[in-house]
Design a protein around this motif. Structure first.
Motif, PDB file in Angstrom:
ATOM      1  N   UNK A  18     -58.538  19.071 -69.859  1.00 62.34           N
ATOM      2  CA  UNK A  18     -59.543  18.090 -70.272  1.00 62.34           C
ATOM      3  C   UNK A  18     -59.470  17.897 -71.783  1.00 62.34           C
ATOM      4  N   UNK A  19     -59.639  16.647 -72.199  1.00 62.03           N
ATOM      5  CA  UNK A  19     -59.514  16.346 -73.623  1.00 62.03           C
ATOM      6  C   UNK A  19     -60.519  17.126 -74.456  1.00 62.03           C
ATOM      7  N   UNK A  20     -61.740  17.308 -73.946  1.00 66.21           N
ATOM      8  CA  UNK A  20     -62.742  18.047 -74.719  1.00 66.21           C
ATOM      9  C   UNK A  20     -62.335  19.507 -74.920  1.00 66.21           C
ATOM     10  N   UNK A  21     -61.620  20.078 -73.929  1.00 65.00           N
ATOM     11  CA  UNK A  21     -61.139  21.452 -74.086  1.00 65.00           C
ATOM     12  C   UNK A  21     -60.047  21.523 -75.144  1.00 65.00           C
ATOM     13  N   UNK A  22     -59.162  20.543 -75.151  1.00 62.18           N
ATOM     14  CA  UNK A  22     -58.092  20.504 -76.156  1.00 62.18           C
ATOM     15  C   UNK A  22     -58.688  20.418 -77.556  1.00 62.18           C
TER      16      UNK A  22
END
Length: 283
Positions: free
Chosen positions: A179-183
């Motif tokens: 997920x982009x937020x995790x990255x």
């Protein structure tokens, strides 16, 4: 970054090793990590063995709340299956480790735990466990404790994509569907890490995560200059190494095809005089 995004073969375990050490940074001095621990002279080894040095120290990270003195850890990549046989294989590793102590009962069974990490929920394995009379309880989000008369050791199964997103970014980015937020959160947190060994672990995690999620990282790199620079800084050494390998390959090709000397090839490539020496030394 382009070279990294072209990576095809993903080696998941080095990324997991790095992520595991980063997860336990708060107890860095209390744990000893031994990677791919050899159980005998034969090629039998565990993915990771964590030895807790101080018995009276509580591990801050909830992944380590089950830990005792000796802790066997098995990691399954997103491409690997996880069956009841894999569970028993890990139990077998733990039994071998216990039985190979230098003295009788040097490794007490009640001081040994098992942890198995996998990205997705192992539904079939859990059903097989229940049929065997084992009890499965979700102690924390994504962390399942296994108990019952059939359980030889305290055991946890960790489903990394179910882990809390605020506290386990390092494991959540080890996915083919990150997920982009995790990255973004992981990169921001990793940018604050300065100790060389820990930075190496960050690099190992990023190597895997970037290779498995090219489109997301490329999108972030294109639209977010700050995040792009953070990624470049975190992977600076690796980028430089890959650039040097590419240049060396080009130099050798020119020498072979054009029958040039190394000096002639580097001059044609406009490599600065100050850098020529390091390439000549590696030819």
């Amino acid at each position: 970054m382009a070279d990294i995004l072209e990576e095809v073969n993903i080696q998941w375990h080095p990324g997991f090793y790095g992520a595991a050490e980063l997860e336990f940074l708060l107890n860095k001095g209390d744990l000893e990590f031994q990677r791919e621990f050899n159980l005998s002279k034969e090629p039998i080894r565990m993915d990771l063995l964590i030895i807790k040095k101080l018995a009276d120290v509580r591990i801050e990270n909830e992944l380590g709340h089950i830990f005792k003195k000796f802790n066997v850890v098995e990691y399954k990549s997103p491409d690997d299956a996880l069956s009841i046989d894999d569970y028993y294989k890990t139990v077998g590793y733990a039994c071998l480790y216990k039985g190979l102590g230098e003295t009788v009962n040097q490794i007490p069974a009640n001081e040994l735990t098992i942890s198995i990490f996998r990205e997705s929920y192992p539904r079939e394995m859990f059903e097989a466990m229940k049929n065997l009379g084992l009890e499965i309880k979700e102690r924390y989000p994504g962390i399942y404790y296994i108990s019952g008369k059939q359980a030889l050791f305290d055991t946890q199964i960790v489903v990394t994509k179910q882990l809390d997103g605020e506290t386990h970014r390092t494991l959540r980015v080890l996915s083919k569907h990150v997920k982009e937020e995790d990255v973004r959160a992981f990169v921001e947190e990793a940018a604050q890490i300065s100790e060389p060994g820990d930075r190496n672990n960050v690099d190992a995690v990023l190597q895997v995560s970037v290779s498995a999620n090219k489109e997301i990282y490329e999108a972030i790199r294109r639209c977010d200059k700050v995040m792009c620079e953070a990624l470049r800084e975190l992977m600076k050494e690796d980028l430089e190494k890959r650039e040097q390998e590419t240049l060396l390959k080009t130099i050798k090709n020119l020498m072979d095809t054009m029958k040039w000397t190394a000096e002639q090839a580097m001059t044609a490539m406009k490599i600065p005089e100050a850098d020529k020496g390091k390439y000549i030394a590696k030819l």
